[in-house]
Design an enzyme around this catalytic site. Structure first.
Site, PDB file in Angstrom:
ATOM      1  CD  GLU A   6      -1.741  -2.316   1.744  1.00 33.90           C
ATOM      2  OE1 GLU A   6      -0.534  -2.552   1.941  1.00 33.90           O
ATOM      3  OE2 GLU A   6      -2.648  -3.118   2.000  1.00 33.90           O
ATOM      4  CG  ASP A  48      23.030  23.026 -28.756  1.00 30.65           C
ATOM      5  OD1 ASP A  48      22.889  22.455 -29.840  1.00 30.65           O
ATOM      6  OD2 ASP A  48      22.091  23.509 -28.103  1.00 30.65           O
ATOM      7  CG  ASP A 379      20.112  27.631 -27.573  1.00 31.10           C
ATOM      8  OD1 ASP A 379      19.689  27.276 -28.698  1.00 31.10           O
ATOM      9  OD2 ASP A 379      21.239  28.135 -27.404  1.00 31.10           O
ATOM     10  CD  GLU A 448       4.752  -8.833   5.336  1.00 32.24           C
ATOM     11  OE1 GLU A 448       3.627  -8.531   4.880  1.00 32.24           O
ATOM     12  OE2 GLU A 448       5.614  -7.993   5.645  1.00 32.24           O
TER      13      GLU A 448
END
Length: 641
Positions: A6, A48, A379, A448
């Site tokens: 969860e 660049d 750019d 578990e």
């Protein structure tokens, strides 16, 4: 329910947010959260040159005018320096020197054919407002006593054609009613009230000239002289200088007429030194399995010299214009290549010169077609499509347009290539930490689940865990250590590993097998304890609950690294130690504080029973560490053989 983590979505979101915060501290602003993780998978960085690999503080170093090379001295943008001429070797009949006023006209053309301004700073020093390339021209003119502001007031701009990467030149028409500006052109400018001034790429601009300003005045530009001027440009570019050609045309009608039949005034060569940290960043890319690629609009020899200087290319055996892996590919070659040939070019070539922004998009697509994960810098407005197409679009924070920033996933606040590499490192760290807590949470949850599922198969009455206890483990026992694992610092060899394979799932590279294997081992320890406690009449449900929680604390510590913990600095992640200590304390409160024990359905454990829980948890931790030692030993043995 035991297998459903969860807290995992919250942990992943927090981890990405932490990675974003760390990147901002290192001058990389993330605009889209998933980009943090994606950076860890980058295999190619397309950058660049100007301003990203270099400092973008350009200074004119040399002029070529007439038959002289003129060295320009000075520091930075300070308008103080000297011009020192020296003769050039000329392979055709021509006297040495320059025509009267020719050098001044060349410098004036640079100042008038630009929009930058030179400003003094209140705290001292000088700076440029506008494009650094044009700023260098203004500074060079100022060193010769030609102030750009004064020139623009005297010779008003009447029309202009702005620079474009397709044309590779710009032009301005300035008023010169009394002919003062055009005087060095002599009889060719008689009666002209305006002067066309152009600047641009030498190989393009020289092609528009049919005359040149020779030492004796304006003369016809024949083919040997044209090739000599192009050779001068190549020589300067091969030294890593950015070269611009300048030309003028008196009697030109205006922008509606073709720009041709100009008078070549000369060349200016600017130095834009590489950033000192870039060479190390390029080396780090190579060690990390990332291929750096330079894409520039500059001359191929300039690109080659800079790329060689920063270690992007090895010393070339060719001219810098071939197709080898140590060569430079021109934009016109890209335009002439179909998609298949382009894929071959981008596979083996790492430097591209004279490339218009539109070709960046094709380069990105070709690299992606080759299975690469691409980060692309840009750019300008025209860079936006390539930034959108790339897996990681990187815009420039200092010089970038708003359009490019909107299209990008990441913005460099300092326009520095090294910042991209730092961001990739941080992305790898985020991805590594996500893998860590996936292994921790899901491995524990599988254990578990198997423990709970084994209860009826073993003939035990009831279930060991209540829904509330399972929720406690998933939110607290899983959540706190997992959040702390997100703060785990990077390991020393993080940037020595290859990037994640494109399309790789989180369960790749052994994570899925680890989750299943550790889940089974975890369950085996827990089931053995459960059977023993049940048969001995101890509070077996509480013992199983406590063992599962405490064993997960050892699992969290072991999940810090694939190396044995003795090789990991003990306190490099104090948050994890605090999380483990806090979670253990909270677990004890559930056992011995009556209201909490009643709410969670636990029973107080005797010291003996608690010691058994701690012992089983410790055995699980020891197993995890021994498994690491065994894997390390096997890896070394394979390497030795």
């Amino acid at each position: 329910m035991a297998l459903v983590p969860e807290g995992l979505p919250a942990v992943i979101t927090v981890t990405l947010a932490i990675g974003t915060q760390r990147m901002v501290q290192r001058a990389a602003l993330i605009r889209r959260l998933p980009a943090v993780e994606a950076l860890g998978s980058v295999t190619v960085i397309c950058s660049d040159k100007t301003g990203t690999l270099t400092q973008n503080r350009q200074v004119v170093q040399e002029l070529r005018c007439g038959t002289e090379a003129i060295a320009v001295s000075g520091q930075g943008y300070e308008p103080i320096g000297t011009l020192t001429p020296s003769p050039l070797t000329v392979p055709f009949a021509q006297r040495q020197g320059t025509a009267p006023g020719a050098v001044d006209l060349l410098l004036q053309a640079g100042a008038l054919c630009s929009d930058a301004e030179l400003k003094s700073q209140p705290e001292g020093g000088w700076d440029v407002l506008g494009d650094p390339t044009e700023g260098a021209l203004v500074v060079a003119a100022a060193k010769a006593g030609q102030g750009a502001e004064e020139l623009r007031q005297r010779f008003h701009r009447q029309s202009e054609i702005p620079f474009s990467s397709e044309r590779q030149w710009m032009a301005v028409w300035v008023g010169d009613a009394d002919g003062e500006l055009q005087a060095p052109l002599g009889a060719a400018a008689e009666g002209s009230g305006t002067l066309l001034l152009t600047k641009g790429a030498p190989e393009v601009l020289i092609g528009t000239c049919d005359r040149w300003l020779a030492p004796s005045g304006v003369e016809a530009l024949d083919e040997p002289q044209r090739q000599w001027w192009l050779g001068q440009a190549r020589e300067l570019a091969a030294r890593g200088l950015r070269v611009l050609a300048f030309a003028a045309a008196p009697h030109h009608a205006g922008p509606e007429q073709p720009v041709e039949k100009q008078v070549l005034l000369g060349l200016m060569a600017q130095l834009d030194p590489a950033r000192p940290e870039v060479a190390e960043a390029v080396d780090r890319c190579r060690q990390a399995g990332i291929r750096p690629v330079m894409i520039t609009g500059d001359h191929p020899l300039t690109a080659h010299a800079i790329a060689t200087g920063i270690g992007l290319l090895q010393e070339s055996r060719g001219s810098g214009q071939g197709y080898g892996d140590d060569e430079v590919v021109l934009g016109k070659v890209l335009e002439a290549s179909d998609d298949d040939k382009l894929r071959q070019l981008v596979q083996r070539c790492s430097v591209f010169a004279r490339v218009p922004p539109e070709q960046k998009l094709r380069i990105v697509r070709a690299l992606q077609a080759n299975g690469q994960v691409v980060a692309m810098t840009g750019d300008g407005v025209n860079d936006a499509p390539a930034l959108k197409q790339a897996h990681i679009g990187v815009a420039m924070g200092l010089t970038g347009t708003e359009v490019s920033k909107e299209a990008a996933d990441m913005v460099l606040l300092d326009d520095n290539f090294a910042t991209i590499v730092n961001a990739v490192e941080q992305g790898r760290l985020v991805y590594a930490n996500i893998r860590r807590f996936f292994k921790y949470i899901l491995g524990s949850n599988v254990g578990e689940l198997l423990t709970i599922a084994a209860t009826p198969l073993l003939g035990l009455t009831g279930v060991p865990l209540t829904p509330l206890q399972i929720l406690w483990m998933n939110l607290v026992t899983d959540g706190l250590p997992a959040l702390a694992l997100a703060l785990e610092p990077g390991e020393r060899d993080l940037m020595s590993r290859p990037p994640a394979e494109p399309g790789e799932t989180i369960f790749a590279r052994g994570v899925g097998a680890y989750i299943l294997r550790i889940g089974v081992i975890f369950a085996a320890f827990s089931i053995a304890l459960m059977v023993y406690a049940y048969r001995s009449g101890a509070p077996w449900k509480t013992m199983v609950f406590t063992t599962l929680c405490l064993a997960q604390m050892g699992h969290a510590l072991a999940a810090r690294s694939d190396r044995p913990l003795v090789q990991v600095p003990a306190f490099s992640n104090p948050w994890l130690i605090a999380a483990v200590g806090t979670t253990t304390l909270l677990q004890m409160l559930l056992l011995y504080v009556k209201p909490l024990a009643a709410f969670f359905g636990t029973s107080p454990l005797s010291l003996r029973d608690l010691g058994i829980c701690l012992g089983v948890s410790l055995l699980f931790f020891v197993y995890l560490e021994l498994e690491k030692v065994f894997r390390l030993w096997r890896r070394h043995r394979s390497a030795d053989s």
